[in-house]
Design a protein around this motif. Structure first.
Motif, PDB file in Angstrom:
ATOM      1  N   ASP A 334       0.881  -1.167   0.000  1.00  0.00           N
ATOM      2  CA  ASP A 334       0.000   0.000   0.000  1.00  0.00           C
ATOM      3  C   ASP A 334       0.916   1.213   0.000  1.00  0.00           C
ATOM      4  O   ASP A 334       1.335   1.690   1.049  1.00  0.00           O
ATOM      5  N   PRO A 335       1.294   1.716  -1.185  1.00  0.00           N
ATOM      6  CA  PRO A 335       2.353   2.724  -1.261  1.00  0.00           C
ATOM      7  C   PRO A 335       2.040   3.975  -0.449  1.00  0.00           C
ATOM      8  O   PRO A 335       0.886   4.382  -0.321  1.00  0.00           O
ATOM      9  N   LEU A 336       3.087   4.553   0.112  1.00  0.00           N
ATOM     10  CA  LEU A 336       2.929   5.810   0.838  1.00  0.00           C
ATOM     11  C   LEU A 336       2.342   6.869  -0.092  1.00  0.00           C
ATOM     12  O   LEU A 336       2.652   6.901  -1.282  1.00  0.00           O
ATOM     13  N   PRO A 337       1.500   7.751   0.452  1.00  0.00           N
ATOM     14  CA  PRO A 337       0.920   8.803  -0.392  1.00  0.00           C
ATOM     15  C   PRO A 337       2.001   9.766  -0.866  1.00  0.00           C
ATOM     16  O   PRO A 337       3.084   9.841  -0.277  1.00  0.00           O
ATOM     17  N   GLU A 338       1.701  10.493  -1.925  1.00  0.00           N
ATOM     18  CA  GLU A 338       2.674  11.425  -2.494  1.00  0.00           C
ATOM     19  C   GLU A 338       2.175  12.853  -2.340  1.00  0.00           C
ATOM     20  O   GLU A 338       1.037  13.178  -2.701  1.00  0.00           O
ATOM     21  N   PHE A 339       3.032  13.707  -1.780  1.00  0.00           N
ATOM     22  CA  PHE A 339       2.763  15.131  -1.625  1.00  0.00           C
ATOM     23  C   PHE A 339       3.936  15.889  -2.223  1.00  0.00           C
ATOM     24  O   PHE A 339       5.062  15.814  -1.713  1.00  0.00           O
ATOM     25  N   ASP A 340       3.705  16.603  -3.319  1.00  0.00           N
ATOM     26  CA  ASP A 340       4.759  17.404  -3.956  1.00  0.00           C
ATOM     27  C   ASP A 340       6.005  16.570  -4.256  1.00  0.00           C
ATOM     28  O   ASP A 340       7.142  17.027  -4.080  1.00  0.00           O
ATOM     29  N   GLY A 341       5.802  15.339  -4.691  1.00  0.00           N
ATOM     30  CA  GLY A 341       6.936  14.491  -5.032  1.00  0.00           C
ATOM     31  C   GLY A 341       7.617  13.846  -3.843  1.00  0.00           C
ATOM     32  O   GLY A 341       8.656  13.198  -4.003  1.00  0.00           O
TER      33      GLY A 341
END
Length: 381
Positions: A334-341
């Motif tokens: 469950d991949p970590l979410p992405e915020f601004d790369g």
């Protein structure tokens, strides 16, 4: 939950170094970044607090189940240490703190990635450095950070449970960064604030009285309680570890031996067996992926993102390291979410049995490792 850009303070490197945080990590990469921060809403903080405290209680139930059923072999632990571990749990040897690592983006329940319940890394960043940042940059703002106050209060509680008021705070002189010494010094200060007699002592200077079978300090005084900043799996893997276990309970350890079960990733599989389908858990299995087709293979006693393998189309990843001989677990990918790369892992601190604060570590890739950066947070209105 959102990520916002912020202007670093003048002289921030000097400031955090004075607080015991190393400005640079492996390869000269920064360990701290205040050019951005995360903002969480009060209801998100409340949800994280509730999730963490529930999971902590579930983890304690899992430890009791492992001890009752003697499932130590699943945890890859040496057999000679099993009886002492069971005794440590049955005595309820006192504990101090730990950190849950979550996948969390504000859009659903926190998902448990692992429980760092033994060696309290990033504690100084969370309790001190980001509090100072908030006070300087957002003086009228809020932050979920009651870590320091609760540590002092917990030491006050522990003084009634420890053999004496003396606690030896140890670190290893082999650590070239000085981070372990800074962490040990901070823990010693929280204990001193609670009225304990905190004694600083390099682990290399801890002596063993072969006649009386007890630990002694440089003045040959008996050591009744040791607060350590390195993991139990390293202790039991060393010749020193047999003395540490032989001396129990005359010499107690903070964290206690039973916490080795919480810090072992086999716990994740035991939790899934006990609470299948729980909204805060990811399906996890011992050694084999079971029903999973996309998963993360983690060593049971791995640290800092070492020896991680991601098996999922388009995400295949493998990290190097020295772990894995003790076995693995396979956890749903469950991949970590992405915020601004950037990909944040949200850490929630437990002191005693209460969730008391939050810290965020960012990575560019999918694995939170030794190159990840601590980023401060604040609570919005």
């Amino acid at each position: 939950m959102r990520r916002e850009v912020s202007r670093p303070r003048m002289g921030w490197r000097t400031t955090i170094q004075g607080q015991g945080v190393s400005a640079d990590g492996p390869g000269g990469r920064p360990r701290w970044d205040e050019s951005a921060h995360y903002v969480l809403e009060p209801d998100e903080v409340a949800a994280l607090r509730a999730d963490a405290e529930l999971l902590h209680s579930m983890c304690l139930e899992a430890v009791d189940t492992v001890v009752t059923t003697e499932r130590y072999r699943d945890f890859g632990l040496p057999e000679w240490a099993w009886p002492a571990l069971a005794d440590s749990w049955k005595r309820r040897d006192p504990h101090l703190c730990g950190r849950f690592d979550f996948r969390y983006d504000g859009g659903g329940p926190a998902k448990l990635l692992e429980y760092n319940a033994d060696a309290p890394t990033t504690l100084v960043e969370a309790a001190v450095a980001q509090w100072s940042w908030r006070a300087a940059v957002f003086p009228d703002g809020a932050q979920w950070n009651d870590i320091h106050r609760r540590l002092v209060a917990r030491w006050t509680e522990l003084t009634r449970l420890l053999p004496s008021g003396n606690v030896h705070f140890t670190w290893s002189g082999a650590d070239p960064t000085g981070a372990d010494r800074a962490l040990s010094g901070y823990l010693g200060q929280t204990a001193a604030d609670a009225g304990c007699d905190a004694v600083a002592l390099a682990i290399e200077d801890v002596g063993w009285d072969t006649m009386l079978h007890r630990f002694v300090d440089l003045e040959d005084a008996p050591i009744s309680t040791v607060a350590k900043v390195y993991p139990w799996e390293w202790v039991v893997g060393d010749r020193f570890g047999r003395n540490a276990i032989d001396a129990l309970p005359d010499t107690l350890w903070i964290e206690p031996l039973w916490k080795l079960l919480l810090a072992d990733k086999a716990l994740l599989a035991v939790l899934w067996e006990m609470y299948p389908g729980h909204p805060n858990l990811l399906p996890t299995f011992l050694d084999e992926p079971g029903m999973l087709t996309e998963y993360v293979r983690k060593p049971k006693l791995g640290r800092d993102g070492a020896n991680i393998q991601i098996i999922a189309p388009g995400y295949e990843t493998r990290t190097a390291g020295v772990y894995g001989q003790e076995g693995h677990v396979c956890q749903l990918f469950d991949p970590l979410p992405e915020f601004d790369g950037r990909r944040p892992a949200v850490g929630v601190w437990i002191v005693g049995d209460q969730a008391v604060g939050l810290g965020v570590r960012e990575s560019v890739g999918l694995v939170t490792d030794e190159h990840s950066v601590f980023v401060p947070h604040r609570v919005g209105s």
